[in-house]
Each structure stands twice: as structure tokens, then as C-alpha cells.
Motif scaffolding. Structure first.
Motif: not given
Lengths: 114, 112
Positions: B1-30
Motif C-alpha cells: 500500500l502506498a504510504k503518503t507524506t505531507q507537510p504537517i502545516s502551512m501558512d498563507s495570506y489571503e489571495g495567494q496561491e498555495v501548493n501542497i505536495t504529497c510524496s508517495h514513492n511506492n505508488i502502484a500502477t493502478n
């Protein structure tokens, strides 16, 4: 409206008592799930069921039991064997027939055991 | 099963673009990649899903590189109401491969 209904929203029990949380869906979904969420934590899988009369343990099944006698219903019993039962419990469902079908969640039951 | 890793928290100001990345190194084909949003005392709700490349809907975009070992949720011009926890879920929900396990999520705080 189709959806998932969890009841009650808040539940209080004394330590040592079993308690059953209700989860009903009218989405005609085959698969149903139970998750537990503790304050500030992510969702942990307790049990899941792909079809009626069949279910599998998730990552934290100890102290919990489920049944799936009807497609629409997937009740969760928190037994006295569960050491830390106070938590937010979430039920979810999905069609189970398409690999890309997302989960639909209920609004949860907050269980407090004292 | 693919395990995921994300940052615990992020802060942003209103009106900004936010990008949240998730790592899943052992993702399966399906496996599909699905993002959910959760407000306090509510169940998570579906935001967006993808398999490869880029997906866009009315609320977000999802970028998936060719190797599929990570994905990035992009929220354009966030508002205070976007303050929530965001979960990345990797898996497939048919047959026996149905154990859909969430990671710890990313807590996004948007301020003025």
C-alpha cells in the motif's frame, strides 16, 4: 438527497460499556469504511467492508467490531476492550466498482467515554 | 500500500496561491491520487483526483509528474474559508485492494 448519515452526533458513555455507532447510506454504494480521528491527528482505518456479510480489519481494529447485514448499514461497536475510545468517528462509503470512485463521508460521531 | 507524506502545516495570506505536495514513492500502477478537505468536526470532502499529468476543476489543480511519486495540490487565490486540513489519499478501491489509508494531512492556515 443522497448521502451518509451518522448518528448520534455526540455520544457519551461510561467506561466499561459497549456502544454502537450508526452509519447509514442511501447512495447504493457497495463499500463502507470506519475511521477514527483523534484531536489534531489524521484518519486511521478501523474496519472496511466491500460487500454485504463481509468485512476486513483496518489498522486499528482491536476493541472494535462491525457488522454488514445490509448494503445500506455498517454499524460500529466500540467495546469495553478498546483502551482509549474517546475520539471522533467517521464513516465513509464508495461504489467500489470503479477504481477512481472517491470516498463520501458522513459528518461523524464524537464519542466521549468517562 | 502506498504510504503518503505531507507537510504537517502551512501558512498563507489571503489571495495567494498555495501548493501542497504529497510524496508517495511506492505508488502502484493502478493507484489514483485523491485529495480531500476537512473542516473541524466535519467529515472530509472530495476536492480533486488524478492519475497522471494535470487535472483542473473549479476549485483546484492537481499536478502529477511522469513518475507519479509525488503530487501537488494547487489552490489559487486562497481565502479565509480555505483554512482546513488537506489529505492526500493514494489507492484504488475495487476488489481486495480497497484498504484506503489516509496520511496525517496538511493543516493550512489562511490569514488576512
Amino acid at each position: 438527497d443522497g448521502g451518509i448519515t451518522q448518528s448520534p452526533k455526540y455520544l457519551f458513555r461510561k467506561e466499561g460499556q459497549n456502544v454502537t455507532l450508526s452509519c447509514e447510506q442511501n447512495l447504493n454504494h457497495d463499500a463502507m469504511y470506519w475511521y477514527r480521528q483523534d484531536p489534531g491527528q489524521g484518519l486511521r482505518l478501523i474496519y472496511y467492508s466491500q460487500i454485504v456479510n463481509d468485512f476486513q480489519k483496518g489498522d486499528i481494529a482491536e476493541g472494535y467490531s462491525v457488522s454488514r447485514e445490509k448494503k445500506e448499514s455498517f454499524p460500529l461497536t466500540v467495546t469495553s476492550a478498546q483502551k482509549n475510545p474517546t475520539a471522533f468517528y467517521l464513516c465513509a462509503s464508495t461504489t467500489g466498482r470503479r477504481p477512481d470512485s472517491p470516498l463520501h463521508f458522513g459528518n461523524g460521531t464524537r464519542l466521549t467515554v468517562t | 500500500l502506498a504510504k503518503t507524506t505531507q507537510p504537517i502545516s502551512m501558512d498563507s495570506y489571503e489571495g495567494q496561491e498555495v501548493n501542497i505536495t504529497c510524496s508517495h514513492n511506492n505508488i502502484a500502477t493502478n493507484d489514483y491520487i485523491t485529495w480531500y478537505q476537512q473542516f473541524p468536526s466535519q467529515g472530509p470532502r472530495f476536492i480533486i483526483q488524478g492519475y497522471k499529468t494535470k487535472v483542473t476543476n473549479e476549485v483546484a489543480s492537481l499536478f502529477i509528474p511522469a513518475d507519479r511519486k509525488s503530487s501537488t495540490l494547487s489552490l489559487p487565490r486562497v481565502s479565509l474559508s480555505d483554512t482546513a486540513v488537506y489529505y492526500c489519499l493514494v489507492g484504488v478501491n475495487t476488489g481486495t485492494a480497497s484498504k484506503l489509508t489516509f496520511g496525517t494531512g496538511t493543516r493550512l492556515q489562511v490569514t488576512l
